[in-house]
Design an enzyme around this catalytic site. Structure first.
Site, PDB file in Angstrom:
ATOM      1  N   CYS A  75      -4.698   2.483  -3.755  1.00  0.00           N
ATOM      2  CA  CYS A  75      -3.505   3.102  -3.203  1.00  0.00           C
ATOM      3  C   CYS A  75      -2.327   1.731  -3.140  1.00  0.00           C
ATOM      4  O   CYS A  75      -1.560   1.923  -2.532  1.00  0.00           O
ATOM      5  CB  CYS A  75      -3.765   3.349  -1.614  1.00  0.00           C
ATOM      6  N   HIS A 114       0.967  -1.052  -0.028  1.00  0.00           N
ATOM      7  CA  HIS A 114       0.122   0.023  -0.042  1.00  0.00           C
ATOM      8  C   HIS A 114       0.955   1.166   0.068  1.00  0.00           C
ATOM      9  O   HIS A 114       2.063   1.260   0.615  1.00  0.00           O
ATOM     10  CB  HIS A 114      -0.943   0.023   1.200  1.00  0.00           C
ATOM     11  N   LYS A 170     -10.425  -0.785  10.471  1.00  0.00           N
ATOM     12  CA  LYS A 170     -10.764  -2.217   9.674  1.00  0.00           C
ATOM     13  C   LYS A 170     -10.744  -3.539  10.432  1.00  0.00           C
ATOM     14  O   LYS A 170     -11.280  -4.564  10.016  1.00  0.00           O
ATOM     15  CB  LYS A 170      -9.370  -2.573   8.910  1.00  0.00           C
ATOM     16  N   ASP A 181       3.163  -4.798   7.953  1.00  0.00           N
ATOM     17  CA  ASP A 181       1.790  -3.822   7.813  1.00  0.00           C
ATOM     18  C   ASP A 181       0.741  -5.088   7.886  1.00  0.00           C
ATOM     19  O   ASP A 181       0.437  -5.787   7.068  1.00  0.00           O
ATOM     20  CB  ASP A 181       1.693  -3.272   6.493  1.00  0.00           C
ATOM     21  N   GLN A 208      -4.382  -5.349   6.713  1.00  0.00           N
ATOM     22  CA  GLN A 208      -5.511  -6.270   6.177  1.00  0.00           C
ATOM     23  C   GLN A 208      -5.498  -7.963   6.795  1.00  0.00           C
ATOM     24  O   GLN A 208      -6.221  -8.476   6.355  1.00  0.00           O
ATOM     25  CB  GLN A 208      -5.137  -6.320   4.466  1.00  0.00           C
TER      26      GLN A 208
END
Lengths: 418, 142
Positions: A376, A135, A238, A212, A215
């Protein structure tokens, strides 16, 4: 499908109707009375009533500033906020509560590491390794840092299925590499990266790794000790929590050695005009009044996911992914982008001769919320030679009916545009 | 030559023939298909409208005090919106273009595309077309 988080076969089936009843936003109609079909969960998730209530209750009853008041409300709020930190620690299976830093979100977590760890360690000629599926928020902070330091960004290539080229990755790791920054799960492709192996590779050369997890946290069990990652970032909104709250996990020794980032209240121990000493972890990185309601709301969200059973939720999502993959690939002219062997419930695709924007606009009129565009991840789109994709991202409150609605919608899109 | 108001009314009448959004979008998409393509030579950054999820290019030229537009997009719905704007504004005097409030977009149910938060850039297209009119109008007067 995730091998690491493979749900046990003995888990009871998920009562999706009961779960859906917990999410008020799912029960609305749009435009000319069309029921909302929400398939944009990778952008943000809806909130269960317990989260909404918890945030409202905080403002209605406990609202006060934390970490400094001697009065009753302040102590209540401080206690609730620190309990939230403990819940996050448990959610990630971190060793200590002091390793959990509250931020505004994944983006801020990454920027914090870039500005402190990065600035204090990176020198001219050094390298940071990222992947081609990152991202923008896991590219740009490192790019800015590299520019400032005369360092270089190296990129792990992605193959046609949307999996990382691990051989190329190992070749990229050298004595110049100061950090590997990698997504646990790709927001565009849904690929679950073999992070455990990749962390071991990096650690073999003494290179720290930042994951990261924006997700991954909503879909997979995350165990930072088992992964042995050095930093882990995710966003509250999220994982069914409020916006504006996020998490940076860091190994204590690393966080301790890092200089503070933003200066202000709460992050100090003593201040004089000659010299300021800084507060201990994690407060050293939490300048100013934080998003207290957000942190407390995040606790309610994580408690909710825990209570519903992360294993059962993951198993439902896996079944949905399999169903959606089968139904979508049966549509003529539809091409899935991202067919990794290990995936979360993200389906990115293109339709022959149809611009993603047109498809998204028409689906929207049918009440179906998907994301279109580059998500993104412009370098990844360039890798696949696409201007963008249509992305349907499923959460545990989605159903096969939602997938059917998407498939019907796509047939209408094709009849209108093809 | 019909005025902007007259052209807007023609479009409103045409859209009124459809009683649901599907029909209106189908018509918009048809307008997009019928729009003559822009010469590739103009599909450059100089003519690109920013703020769109799809690519959009618009160019203008002035003849006898009137502004003539051409445009294109790689998305059909966006192309339809470009076609609507060209149908209403192309060949009009610069002053009238600058003054146009384009209320017909509301009346044909396309107002949702006007919001600056939408990624199709309809608002940017209108702004750019008016800027062309302003620039060409000034050149014509000087």
């Amino acid at each position: 499908m995730p091998a690491s988080g493979s749900p046990s076969l003995t888990a009871p089936p998920l009562d999706v109707d009961a779960i859906r009843a917990d999410f008020p936003a799912l029960h609305q109609t749009l435009y000319d009375g069309r029921p909302l079909v929400y398939l944009d969960n990778a952008a943000t998730s809806q909130k269960p009533q317990v989260v909404i209530d918890r945030v409202r209750d905080f403002y209605a009853r406990e609202n006060s500033n934390i970490h400094r008041g001697v009065h009753y409300l302040s102590q209540q709020a401080t206690e609730a906020y620190e309990q939230a930190r403990e819940t996050v620690r448990r959610f990630l299976n971190a060793r200590r509560r002091t390793e959990i830093v509250f931020t505004r979100g994944t983006t801020e977590s990454i920027n914090l590491v870039a500005a402190t760890f990065g600035r204090s360690r990176l020198e001219r000629g050094d390298e940071i390794v990222v992947s081609a599926m990152e991202h923008h928020s896991n590219i740009v902070p490192w790019q800015m840092l590299c520019q400032e330091r005369g360092a270089r960004l190296r990129v792990i290539p992605v193959d046609d299925r949307g999996e990382l080229d691990e051989e190329a990755y190992r070749r990229l790791l050298t004595e110049r590499t100061k950090l590997v920054a990698l997504c646990h799960v790709s927001n565009t492709l849904g690929t679950i990266n073999p992070v455990q192996r990749m962390i071991a590779d990096a650690h073999g050369l003494g290179i720290p790794v930042l994951l990261d997890g924006a997700q991954a946290a909503p879909h997979l069990p995350v165990d930072v000790q088992a992964l042995d990652c050095d930093f882990y970032c995710f966003s509250g909104h999220k994982v069914f929590g409020p916006t504006g709250i996020g998490i940076l996990y860091g190994k204590e020794a690393l966080l301790d050695a890092m200089p503070p980032w933003q200066g202000g209240g709460d992050m100090i121990e003593t201040v004089s005009f000659e010299r300021t000493t800084f507060n201990e972890l994690p407060h050293k990185f939490e300048a100013g009044t934080p998003h207290i309601a957000g942190g407390i709301g995040l606790k309610a969200a994580l408690d909710y996911v825990e209570a519903r059973g992360r294993t059962a939720l993951a198993r439902h999502e896996d079944a949905l992914l399999a169903y959606a993959t089968e139904r979508l690939t049966a549509i003529e002219g539809l091409h899935l982008i991202g067919t990794a062997r290990e995936k979360t419930s993200v389906l990115s695709f293109v339709l022959d001769g149809i611009h993603p924007y047109d498809a998204g606009t028409l689906l929207d009129r049918l009440g179906i919320a998907v994301r279109t565009g580059h998500h993104c991840t412009q370098p990844l789109m360039q890798r696949f030679g696409l201007p963008g994709t249509i992305r349907a991202s499923l959460a545990f409150y989605n159903t096969t009916d939602d997938v059917d609605a998407l498939v019907d919608g796509l047939h209408r899109v094709r009849s209108l545009l093809a | 030559m019909s005025t902007i108001a007259e052209r807007e009314q023609e479009i409103v009448d045409a859209f009124a023939l459809f009683d649901d959004w599907m029909g209106r979008y189908e018509y918009l998409i048809d307008l997009g298909r019928e729009l003559p393509p822009l010469d590739d030579a103009y599909k450059t950054d100089d003519y690109k409208i920013h703020g769109c999820q799809s690519q959009v290019w618009i160019r203008a030229e002035e003849r006898d005090g009137r502004i003539y537009y051409e445009g294109d997009s790689d998305a059909l719905i966006t192309r339809g919106l470009v076609a609507l704007l060209i149908r209403v504004l192309s060949g009009q005097p610069a002053d009238a273009i600058i003054e146009a409030d384009l209320k017909f977009l509301d009346r044909i149910g396309m107002q949702e595309h006007l919001s600056p938060t939408r990624k199709n850039g309809l608002a940017s297209m209108i702004k750019q077309m008016k800027l062309y009119a302003l620039a060409h109008g000034q050149t014509a007067r000087s």
